[in-house]
Scaffold this motif. Structure first.
Motif, short mmCIF file in Angstrom:
data_model
loop_
_atom_site.label_atom_id
_atom_site.label_comp_id
_atom_site.label_asym_id
_atom_site.label_seq_id
_atom_site.Cartn_x
_atom_site.Cartn_y
_atom_site.Cartn_z
N LEU A 140 -5.93 2.93 3.01
CA LEU A 140 -6.00 2.94 4.47
C LEU A 140 -5.69 1.54 4.97
N GLU A 141 -5.09 1.48 6.15
CA GLU A 141 -4.84 0.20 6.78
C GLU A 141 -4.96 0.38 8.29
N LYS A 142 -5.27 -0.68 8.97
CA LYS A 142 -5.41 -0.63 10.42
C LYS A 142 -4.19 -1.30 11.04
N SER A 143 -3.50 -0.57 11.92
CA SER A 143 -2.31 -1.13 12.55
C SER A 143 -2.72 -2.05 13.69
N ASP A 144 -1.75 -2.78 14.23
CA ASP A 144 -2.03 -3.73 15.31
C ASP A 144 -2.58 -3.07 16.56
N ASP A 145 -2.20 -1.80 16.78
CA ASP A 145 -2.69 -1.09 17.96
C ASP A 145 -4.04 -0.42 17.73
N GLY A 146 -4.66 -0.67 16.57
CA GLY A 146 -5.99 -0.14 16.28
C GLY A 146 -6.01 1.21 15.60
N GLU A 147 -4.83 1.84 15.41
CA GLU A 147 -4.78 3.15 14.76
C GLU A 147 -4.97 2.97 13.24
N VAL A 148 -5.74 3.86 12.65
CA VAL A 148 -5.94 3.83 11.20
C VAL A 148 -4.80 4.61 10.57
N ARG A 149 -4.07 3.95 9.69
CA ARG A 149 -2.93 4.57 9.02
C ARG A 149 -3.22 4.67 7.53
N ALA A 150 -2.56 5.62 6.89
CA ALA A 150 -2.73 5.82 5.45
C ALA A 150 -1.39 5.60 4.76
N LEU A 151 -1.45 4.92 3.65
CA LEU A 151 -0.27 4.73 2.82
C LEU A 151 -0.34 5.78 1.73
N VAL A 152 0.70 6.61 1.62
CA VAL A 152 0.73 7.69 0.63
C VAL A 152 2.04 7.64 -0.15
N LEU A 153 2.01 8.24 -1.34
CA LEU A 153 3.21 8.40 -2.15
C LEU A 153 3.60 9.87 -2.09
N LEU A 154 4.83 10.13 -1.70
CA LEU A 154 5.32 11.49 -1.56
C LEU A 154 6.55 11.65 -2.44
N GLU A 155 6.54 12.69 -3.29
CA GLU A 155 7.72 12.94 -4.10
C GLU A 155 8.74 13.65 -3.23
N PHE A 156 9.87 12.98 -3.03
CA PHE A 156 10.90 13.48 -2.13
C PHE A 156 12.25 13.14 -2.74
N LEU A 157 13.09 14.13 -2.92
CA LEU A 157 14.40 13.96 -3.54
C LEU A 157 14.29 13.34 -4.93
N SER A 158 13.34 13.84 -5.71
CA SER A 158 13.10 13.43 -7.10
C SER A 158 12.68 11.96 -7.23
N LYS A 159 12.21 11.36 -6.17
CA LYS A 159 11.72 9.98 -6.21
C LYS A 159 10.41 9.90 -5.45
N LEU A 160 9.57 8.97 -5.85
CA LEU A 160 8.35 8.71 -5.10
C LEU A 160 8.68 7.81 -3.92
N GLN A 161 8.36 8.28 -2.75
CA GLN A 161 8.60 7.52 -1.52
C GLN A 161 7.26 7.07 -0.95
N ARG A 162 7.19 5.84 -0.52
CA ARG A 162 5.97 5.31 0.08
C ARG A 162 6.06 5.52 1.59
N LEU A 163 5.06 6.22 2.15
CA LEU A 163 5.03 6.51 3.58
C LEU A 163 3.75 5.97 4.21
N SER A 164 3.86 5.54 5.45
CA SER A 164 2.70 5.15 6.23
C SER A 164 2.55 6.19 7.33
N LEU A 165 1.44 6.92 7.30
CA LEU A 165 1.19 8.00 8.25
C LEU A 165 -0.14 7.78 8.96
N PRO A 166 -0.29 8.31 10.17
CA PRO A 166 -1.63 8.24 10.81
C PRO A 166 -2.64 8.97 9.92
N ALA A 167 -3.78 8.35 9.67
CA ALA A 167 -4.79 8.93 8.78
C ALA A 167 -5.29 10.27 9.29
#
Length: 174
Positions: A140-167
């Motif tokens: 978890l990380e807190k963005s500058d605007d105060g929103e809590v975001r989550a960093l996740v690994l998503l398998e997409f197109l046969s590769k692990l992609q790192r995404l930052s999404l709202p928690a």
């Protein structure tokens, strides 16, 4: 003469204390030492410090904490002179009262010691273009605007992609 008229709240309620900068824990400790019931919601955030990811516990609402007071029973005068306290939040002459339901909801949130998401666990994305897909939770990380975001690994197109999404868009998979 009382500075705070609490006659409209005979059973008591949760009030908002405004603290001095970075003095939330000092104010909490000193108010509790005086016998007041207080609540300071905390959140675990992760940030980069000197090139390394570190977890830190922060106040959910910077410079604010909640105090339970009962009109006619609680002594309000020592509050403003308590170390770490800047004053009570007021709307005009009346102190700000937070409904019990809001405090109950805040108290029921996962605590930093028992997070909702744990590193390496699978989560389900519930909103957005990746809704319905499973991902691996990283942090978890807190963005500058105060929103809590989550960093996740998503398998997409046969590769692990790192995404930052709202928690709030993630749900733990049982």
């Amino acid at each position: 003469m009382s500075l705070i008229d609490l006659s409209s709240e005979p059973r008591g309620g949760w009030y908002v204390i405004h603290t001095k900068p970075r003095q939330e824990l000092v104010a909490l400790e000193n108010l509790e030492r005086q016998g007041y019931r207080c609540f300071l919601p905390m959140i675990t955030v992760q940030r980069i410090h000197r090139g390394k990811w570190l977890e830190a516990e922060e106040c959910m609402f910077r410079r604010y904490l909640f105090i339970r007071l009962v009109a006619g029973q609680s002594n309000f005068s020592p509050i403003r002179n308590t170390r770490g306290v800047a004053g009570m939040v007021r709307f005009g002459t009346l102190p700000a009262i937070v409904p019990d339901e809001v405090i109950d909801a805040l108290m029921s949130l996962p605590s930093p010691e028992n997070p909702l998401f744990k590193k390496g666990h699978t989560v389900l994305i519930t909103e957005g273009p990746f809704a319905g897909l499973a991902a691996e939770f990283c942090q978890l990380e807190k963005s500058d605007d105060g929103e809590v975001r989550a960093l996740v690994l998503l398998e997409f197109l046969s590769k692990l992609q790192r995404l930052s999404l709202p928690a709030r868009t993630l749900k733990p998979v049982d």
